[in-house]
Enzyme design. Sequence first.
Site, PDB file in Angstrom:
ATOM      1  N   GLY A  11      81.252  62.825  73.821  1.00 49.46           N
ATOM      2  CA  GLY A  11      82.685  63.488  73.861  1.00 49.46           C
ATOM      3  C   GLY A  11      83.429  63.247  74.947  1.00 49.46           C
ATOM      4  O   GLY A  11      84.124  64.122  75.572  1.00 49.46           O
ATOM      5  N   HIS A 236      81.255  50.777  94.436  1.00 53.97           N
ATOM      6  CA  HIS A 236      82.575  51.233  95.233  1.00 53.97           C
ATOM      7  C   HIS A 236      82.185  51.142  96.604  1.00 53.97           C
ATOM      8  O   HIS A 236      81.061  51.816  97.015  1.00 53.97           O
ATOM      9  CB  HIS A 236      82.969  52.512  94.767  1.00 53.97           C
ATOM     10  N   ARG A 297      87.579  44.889  98.496  1.00 53.98           N
ATOM     11  CA  ARG A 297      86.554  45.949  98.264  1.00 53.98           C
ATOM     12  C   ARG A 297      85.045  45.207  98.257  1.00 53.98           C
ATOM     13  O   ARG A 297      84.134  45.787  98.846  1.00 53.98           O
ATOM     14  CB  ARG A 297      86.699  46.821  97.127  1.00 53.98           C
ATOM     15  N   GLU A 424      82.762  53.136  77.775  1.00 52.39           N
ATOM     16  CA  GLU A 424      82.028  52.544  79.091  1.00 52.39           C
ATOM     17  C   GLU A 424      80.693  51.654  78.393  1.00 52.39           C
ATOM     18  O   GLU A 424      79.953  50.982  78.944  1.00 52.39           O
ATOM     19  CB  GLU A 424      81.608  53.477  80.015  1.00 52.39           C
ATOM     20  N   ARG A 434      85.669  45.568  87.003  1.00 52.29           N
ATOM     21  CA  ARG A 434      86.618  46.288  86.191  1.00 52.29           C
ATOM     22  C   ARG A 434      87.944  46.741  87.382  1.00 52.29           C
ATOM     23  O   ARG A 434      87.493  46.856  88.548  1.00 52.29           O
ATOM     24  CB  ARG A 434      86.222  47.656  85.827  1.00 52.29           C
ATOM     25  N   LEU A 440      89.850  54.413  81.948  1.00 53.07           N
ATOM     26  CA  LEU A 440      90.544  55.412  80.825  1.00 53.07           C
ATOM     27  C   LEU A 440      91.016  54.572  79.856  1.00 53.07           C
ATOM     28  O   LEU A 440      90.976  55.136  78.486  1.00 53.07           O
ATOM     29  CB  LEU A 440      91.403  56.261  81.580  1.00 53.07           C
TER      30      LEU A 440
END
Lengths: 656, 272
Positions: A11, A236, A297, A424, A434, A440
């Site tokens: 959900g 990250h 990054r 995802e 990504r 989102l």
Amino acid sequence: MAQQRVIVVGGGLAGLAATIRLAESGIGVDLFSMVPVKRSHSVCAQGGINACNEVARQQGYSEYEHFDETIYGGDFLADQPPVLEMANFAPKIIDLLDRMGVPFNRTNEGFRDLRLFGGSLFKRTHFAGATTGQQLIYALDEQARRWEAEGRVAKYEFWEFLWPVIEDGRCVGIVAQDMRTMQIRAFRADAVVMATGGCGLVYGKSTNSVICTGAAAARCFQAGVWYGNPEMIQVHPTAIPGADKLRLMSESARGEGGRVWVPRKKGESRRPKDIPEAERYYFLEERYPKYGNIVPRDIATREIFQICVSEGMGVDGENQVYLDLSHKDPEYLTRKLGGILEIYEKFVGVDPRFEPMKIFPAVHYSMGGLWTRYERGSYQPASPLPGHKSGSRAPIGAEIGQGMQPGSPINMQTNIDGLYAFGEVNFAYHGANRLGANALLSCIFDGLFCGKSVENYVRDVVASKGQADQVPQGAYDRVVAQEEAKQKRLMDTVGRGEVAPEINPYQIHKELGTEMTAACTVVKSGPRLEQALKRVEELKERFARARLSDSAAWTNQSFSYARAVGDMLTIAEAIVKGSAVRKESRGAHYRTDFPERDDAHFMKTTVAKFDPASAQVSVELVGVDASLVQPRKRDYTGKSAGGSVEKKAAASPAAV
Amino acid sequence: MNLASSNSISAQPGRTIRFRIKRCDGPGKPSYWQAFSVSPEAGANVLSCLQQIAANPVTADGQRTTPVVWDAGCLEEVCGACTMVINGKARQSCSCLVDQYAPNDGDEITLEPMSKFPVVRDLWVDRSRMFHNLKRVKAWVPIDGTYNLGAGPRESHEQQERRYALSTCMTCGCCLEACPQFLPEANANKWDTSFVGAQVLGQAHLFNLHQTGEQLASDRLDVLMGQGGVSDCGNSQNCVKVCPKHIPLTESIAALGRAVAVHSVKRWFTSK
């Protein structure tokens, strides 16, 4: 004929968007979630959601450029047509969320405000404070509640998905367990949508929520669903190491002058403030004199990782480096970075204005996932076009249906008929890496756009093959029996003697996380991957002997956890094997023994398959649909030379 | 942000602390206390200590026991799941730093489940009443459907900020735990007549503030006009003090109080 029903598992944004779309079309939805859906992991997304918008359009941006950026950011690994459809559809999603009442930040005139984000030179990211994901999921949660109040949606919260029921090659329901009563039972459905998110917990600690074990995907995988690009895991560069999880520290800390360093002396015991300048190793500044701390990054991630893991120079001997803002004026820092510095203080208890933060890269997002299909749309150029020049005229408009055929029953359907994967948990949109604020988008896009596909599948395909209520009961009973046996085997180990660390599921998971983080994140190599595979095998063998410590027949959390550890081991094997097969470097996947991208051999999807007979994972390579835009070298260093900090930051492709 | 609260200065490394945990094996079962000794790792919070206990569930006096059960999700204080009563006060356990709560050897931290909701097991409670109440006040914007109908209403920056503040409510229940008027109701039939509490009042206010959401304002006020509605608030203002997201709940209660007053007069005149 009974009312047709669809099961949605998960959900978060993808699951809720699908639920709303299906409920609206008159189909009953049974929504399963391990948590009240409002608490799903989507709440953690901070940055925003990408879409072309009126201002950017008038500046020369287009849906097509968004598509091109996404393909390029993903290092040309994604099948291109679905990405085109997603970019073209994106502005409609923002409008819909706006109508649902998402408090998007506003301009002076009351329009939706926009921010600059990684991978684009145009402002195309919509946001709601610093908690965009939370705001989006709340809006969808509210709409799902509205359908629940009307009786169209039934929620099964605190239910855990255990296995899909597949009969004659078609998914006709699931088996799930009530996490409170521990009841295991089957549910019939004419189609099942998996929207269960990522698998960060395979790495022990990550930026993910505790529910993101990947177990649901692993169970589908073991039941015969293929898994695409398992090796594509985004890391990250700057997260806050924590005893329980790793929390993101925004890239803007470096953008505002943060310096990354470690003590020159290994085993340094002095406090950072007591270490003189000459004894600090500003390794990014020394190794990259031109860009210093604001290298892209992936480079920052790799260097921090090398310093700690390979060179053993991490702060306090741990996997962490200093991210230092304490040389800046505290007032300035409060003004520019107040919100994110508060997060650090809240969870670490140290004020980063006066003391350097300790940070380390963290596993963040899984680009890979359940393998899905799609039907190509109307845009089929004779040959792929050259890369899109930023700000130039788009070769095509943004009409719906050019990338994917709207409503085709196979859109985002796995290799099993009637079993879909949204968000995802699928592998479809992000290729090898990504872009920030695209996650989102892909979740909601799947739910809304491909929700229509589920509707059509249920209406047309099921009408010809018969509804799920016609399927013999035996098909369901068999899966229930399988899951009850699995539970019995684990529960029978309680009280059989001491739970030595070797056979403690918590310890097995911890060791799995350590091994996967060391071998299978930032820097990979053939020999190290072979070692990791042996280690996973060893852990699997130990898991087969695992012993539990709670025999309760009510709310047995540690049993549920232990069962998921077994599933994480399977996903880990797929990740390691995918990494080993891909003998190149692409996007988030970097091999020291194959440091270059190799399109001739590897512009291909790694498809992992599970053989139930041998319980082994095999991996094969399948061609990528690159029929829309030609592959080109991914290089973010050139354009931004001499540009502002903001621009350089914008050009580095990763997620926040 | 306060340098004095820095853990690296105050907490004693290598210490052992005690967790006193109020446990319960399931609904209708008696509660009992157990103590656990934990050597917190650097930067530990209450949840990471519970993880340690789960991995090796042995009480402070050496008895093997079952792992403690608790509810958790994001661990970033944004999902609301891990709320419990810590040293007598409801808060999220993920952001509860052990170095601040128990800086010295032998310090003790007490964990209890929230008292206003039925216990599922140990520290895990069933908060479905909060979601039920959201349904009652129709806490949503009644959109026409998901098809493309253009943008939503334009909105001033100030209005967006007001709505955003209310919209960060994560349904954690701290405001209800602290409220003297919000009572535990084991019987779900009583939920609709017992005080709804600040959480749902904040959400009703949020949707009344939205241009489209306002269309259901009358329905919301009907619910909040009756027994258990806004007039049951005793104005202790505890809710706003304990809200981890600093939502101005008392402003919502005041606004709804006024709206309900006007609404009931209107209802009286139109005798609907």
